[in-house]
Design a protein around this motif. Structure first.
Motif, PDB file in Angstrom:
ATOM      1  N   LEU A   1      -5.284  -1.312  13.673  1.00 56.85           N
ATOM      2  CA  LEU A   1      -6.235  -1.715  13.606  1.00 56.85           C
ATOM      3  C   LEU A   1      -7.007  -1.606  14.945  1.00 56.85           C
ATOM      4  CD1 LEU A   1      -8.641  -3.050  11.848  1.00 56.85           C
ATOM      5  CD2 LEU A   1      -7.830  -5.260  12.611  1.00 56.85           C
TER       6      LEU A   1
ATOM      7  N   LYS B   1      -7.517 -10.055   8.112  1.00 58.36           N
ATOM      8  CA  LYS B   1      -7.230  -8.762   8.851  1.00 58.36           C
ATOM      9  C   LYS B   1      -5.790  -8.253   8.150  1.00 58.36           C
ATOM     10  CE  LYS B   1      -5.448  -8.309  13.704  1.00 58.36           C
ATOM     11  NZ  LYS B   1      -5.104  -8.913  15.057  1.00 58.36           N
ATOM     12  N   LEU B   2      -6.038  -7.002   8.276  1.00 57.04           N
ATOM     13  CA  LEU B   2      -5.000  -6.127   7.505  1.00 57.04           C
ATOM     14  C   LEU B   2      -3.986  -5.549   8.825  1.00 57.04           C
ATOM     15  CD1 LEU B   2      -6.876  -4.288   4.699  1.00 57.04           C
ATOM     16  CD2 LEU B   2      -5.235  -6.177   4.455  1.00 57.04           C
ATOM     17  N   THR B   3      -2.781  -5.831   8.927  1.00 54.20           N
ATOM     18  CA  THR B   3      -2.081  -5.590  10.071  1.00 54.20           C
ATOM     19  C   THR B   3      -0.946  -4.703   9.317  1.00 54.20           C
ATOM     20  OG1 THR B   3      -2.450  -7.439  11.378  1.00 54.20           O
ATOM     21  CG2 THR B   3      -0.511  -5.739  11.928  1.00 54.20           C
ATOM     22  N   PHE B   4      -0.829  -3.324   9.680  1.00 53.34           N
ATOM     23  CA  PHE B   4       0.341  -2.527   8.989  1.00 53.34           C
ATOM     24  C   PHE B   4       1.341  -2.331  10.027  1.00 53.34           C
ATOM     25  CE2 PHE B   4      -1.765  -0.466   5.322  1.00 53.34           C
ATOM     26  CZ  PHE B   4      -2.991  -0.658   5.446  1.00 53.34           C
ATOM     27  N   GLY B   5       2.612  -2.260   9.403  1.00 50.59           N
ATOM     28  CA  GLY B   5       3.964  -2.075  10.241  1.00 50.59           C
ATOM     29  C   GLY B   5       3.931  -0.479  10.023  1.00 50.59           C
ATOM     30  N   GLY B   6       5.282  -0.112  10.292  1.00 47.16           N
ATOM     31  CA  GLY B   6       5.668   1.205  10.108  1.00 47.16           C
ATOM     32  C   GLY B   6       5.941   1.752   8.901  1.00 47.16           C
TER      33      GLY B   6
ATOM     34  N   TYR C   1     -13.172  -2.103   8.225  1.00 47.39           N
ATOM     35  CA  TYR C   1     -12.137  -1.710   9.289  1.00 47.39           C
ATOM     36  C   TYR C   1     -12.220  -0.222   9.738  1.00 47.39           C
ATOM     37  CZ  TYR C   1     -10.236  -5.663   6.476  1.00 47.39           C
ATOM     38  OH  TYR C   1      -9.645  -6.591   5.645  1.00 47.39           O
TER      39      TYR C   1
ATOM     40  N   TYR D   1       3.874   0.573   2.366  1.00 49.05           N
ATOM     41  CA  TYR D   1       3.615  -0.550   3.561  1.00 49.05           C
ATOM     42  C   TYR D   1       3.678  -1.819   2.829  1.00 49.05           C
ATOM     43  CZ  TYR D   1       2.086   3.276   6.732  1.00 49.05           C
ATOM     44  OH  TYR D   1       2.145   4.459   7.527  1.00 49.05           O
TER      45      TYR D   1
ATOM     46  N   TYR E   1       0.719  -1.204   0.027  1.00 52.51           N
ATOM     47  CA  TYR E   1      -0.038  -0.030  -0.030  1.00 52.51           C
ATOM     48  C   TYR E   1       1.055   1.173   0.221  1.00 52.51           C
ATOM     49  CZ  TYR E   1      -4.211  -2.516   1.027  1.00 52.51           C
ATOM     50  OH  TYR E   1      -5.365  -3.501   0.924  1.00 52.51           O
TER      51      TYR E   1
ATOM     52  N   LEU F   1      -9.142   6.239  10.404  1.00 52.02           N
ATOM     53  CA  LEU F   1      -9.539   5.768   8.949  1.00 52.02           C
ATOM     54  C   LEU F   1     -10.327   4.867   9.145  1.00 52.02           C
ATOM     55  CD1 LEU F   1      -5.807   5.603   8.206  1.00 52.02           C
ATOM     56  CD2 LEU F   1      -7.445   7.209   6.966  1.00 52.02           C
TER      57      LEU F   1
ATOM     58  N   GLY G   1       3.199   9.732  11.962  1.00 53.40           N
ATOM     59  CA  GLY G   1       4.556   9.372  11.838  1.00 53.40           C
ATOM     60  C   GLY G   1       4.460   7.578  12.222  1.00 53.40           C
ATOM     61  N   GLN G   2       3.119   7.087  12.377  1.00 50.84           N
ATOM     62  CA  GLN G   2       3.352   5.679  12.820  1.00 50.84           C
ATOM     63  C   GLN G   2       2.338   4.844  11.567  1.00 50.84           C
ATOM     64  OE1 GLN G   2       2.377   4.629  16.774  1.00 50.84           O
ATOM     65  NE2 GLN G   2       3.718   6.247  17.538  1.00 50.84           N
ATOM     66  N   GLY G   3       2.354   3.602  11.458  1.00 49.73           N
ATOM     67  CA  GLY G   3       1.339   3.119  10.461  1.00 49.73           C
ATOM     68  C   GLY G   3       0.098   2.963  11.107  1.00 49.73           C
ATOM     69  N   PRO G   4      -0.933   2.635  10.384  1.00 52.52           N
ATOM     70  CA  PRO G   4      -2.251   2.536  10.913  1.00 52.52           C
ATOM     71  C   PRO G   4      -2.416   1.282  11.911  1.00 52.52           C
ATOM     72  CG  PRO G   4      -2.460   2.820   8.588  1.00 52.52           C
ATOM     73  CD  PRO G   4      -1.040   2.553   9.020  1.00 52.52           C
TER      74      PRO G   4
ATOM     75  N   PRO H   1      -4.243   5.018   3.153  1.00 53.97           N
ATOM     76  CA  PRO H   1      -3.468   4.155   2.276  1.00 53.97           C
ATOM     77  C   PRO H   1      -4.218   3.677   0.963  1.00 53.97           C
ATOM     78  CG  PRO H   1      -3.256   3.459   4.580  1.00 53.97           C
ATOM     79  CD  PRO H   1      -4.481   4.507   4.462  1.00 53.97           C
TER      80      PRO H   1
ATOM     81  N   PHE I   1      -9.508   2.635   1.327  1.00 51.42           N
ATOM     82  CA  PHE I   1      -9.702   3.301   2.705  1.00 51.42           C
ATOM     83  C   PHE I   1     -10.512   4.873   2.313  1.00 51.42           C
ATOM     84  CE2 PHE I   1      -6.820   1.552   5.908  1.00 51.42           C
ATOM     85  CZ  PHE I   1      -6.453   0.556   5.169  1.00 51.42           C
TER      86      PHE I   1
ATOM     87  N   TYR J   1      -9.213   2.154  11.725  1.00 47.06           N
ATOM     88  CA  TYR J   1      -7.941   2.258  12.251  1.00 47.06           C
ATOM     89  C   TYR J   1      -7.618   3.517  12.775  1.00 47.06           C
ATOM     90  CZ  TYR J   1      -6.499  -1.722   9.217  1.00 47.06           C
ATOM     91  OH  TYR J   1      -6.458  -3.004   8.266  1.00 47.06           O
TER      92      TYR J   1
ATOM     93  N   GLN K   1     -12.783  -4.654  13.332  1.00 47.13           N
ATOM     94  CA  GLN K   1     -13.001  -5.176  12.055  1.00 47.13           C
ATOM     95  C   GLN K   1     -14.330  -5.926  12.248  1.00 47.13           C
ATOM     96  OE1 GLN K   1     -10.134  -8.005  10.565  1.00 47.13           O
ATOM     97  NE2 GLN K   1     -11.551  -8.854   9.201  1.00 47.13           N
TER      98      GLN K   1
END
Lengths: 112, 111
Positions: free
Chosen positions: B45, A99-104, B33, A87, A36, B91, B40-43, A44, B102, B35, B48
């Motif tokens: 969750l 499940k959608l899990t995002f990191g940094g 979903y 991402y 993404y 989000l 500065g960080q990722g989304p 995203p 999104f 979020y 859901q």
């Protein structure tokens, strides 16, 4: 869900190719790899998804080696507008309700 | 092109007040979903839904946050009472499986 590791940031110049590698050592058999893109103050946006070998669309290419423990997103000939956070996600996205899990993510800065 | 609609785009509220966000997913998308994204960080969750049922709310602070998706279409996320640390982008996304779409998000500032 397989955890992913990607570089925090990358700099590039207009016209160059940008390659972002994502590590996912614990990827499961049914997992897909999805990338993404996110611009500031926006949600995203899906770029590309693949399971193995190579996938290409009008925006990017995704290279996945045979062991599938890593993947590389390739952005050809980037422009200033490609500056964004990218991402890498891994999961069984073929099924609904995943499940959608995002990191940094990786912050890509394209310079003139 | 179908889009995920969120409102409001921006919200400023005082701490201890209640605040609510609304999301209208793309028609026909069963998965929805919510979020939270700190600058500065990722989304991250929060919750859901699959149709009207909660599939995962393990990261939802249930003492102050609640979410519902009546009739399995649009959804509301509520915070009561709001705290300073809740300032973030919220989000909403919807999906049929392969790709999640999104919305533009709601930027919440708690003062």
């Amino acid at each position: 869900l397989a955890k992913t590791t990607q570089p925090i940031s990358m700099d590039s110049y207009e016209g160059q190719e940008v390659n972002i590698t994502c590590s996912h050592n614990n990827i499961a058999t049914n997992d897909y790899i999805t990338w993404y893109q996110q611009f500031p103050s926006q949600g995203p946006r899906f770029i590309i998804q693949g399971y193995k070998t190579k996938v290409t669309n009008e925006v990017a290419s995704l290279f996945i080696p045979a062991d599938r423990k890593s993947s590389t997103l390739s952005l050809p000939r980037v422009s200033l507008s490609d500056t964004a956070v990218y991402y890498c996600l891994v999961g069984d996205y073929a099924a609904a309700g995943n499940k959608l899990t995002f990191g940094g993510g990786t912050r890509v800065l394209v310079k003139p | 092109e179908a889009e995920v609609a969120q409102s409001p785009r921006y919200k400023i509220t005082e701490k201890s007040q209640a605040v609510a966000f609304w999301c209208d997913p793309i028609s026909g998308h069963a998965t929805l979903y919510w979020y939270r994204q700190i600058l500065g960080q990722g989304p991250e969750l929060l919750v859901q839904f699959q149709d009207e049922s909660v599939v995962d709310d393990s990261q939802l602070p249930k003492d102050r946050f609640s979410a519902e998706r009546l009739k399995g279409v649009d959804s509301t996320l509520k915070i009561q009472p709001a705290e300073l640390g809740d300032s973030a982008m919220y989000l909403c996304a919807s999906s049929l499986g392969r790709e999640a779409f999104f919305g533009q998000g709601t930027r919440l500032t708690v003062v």
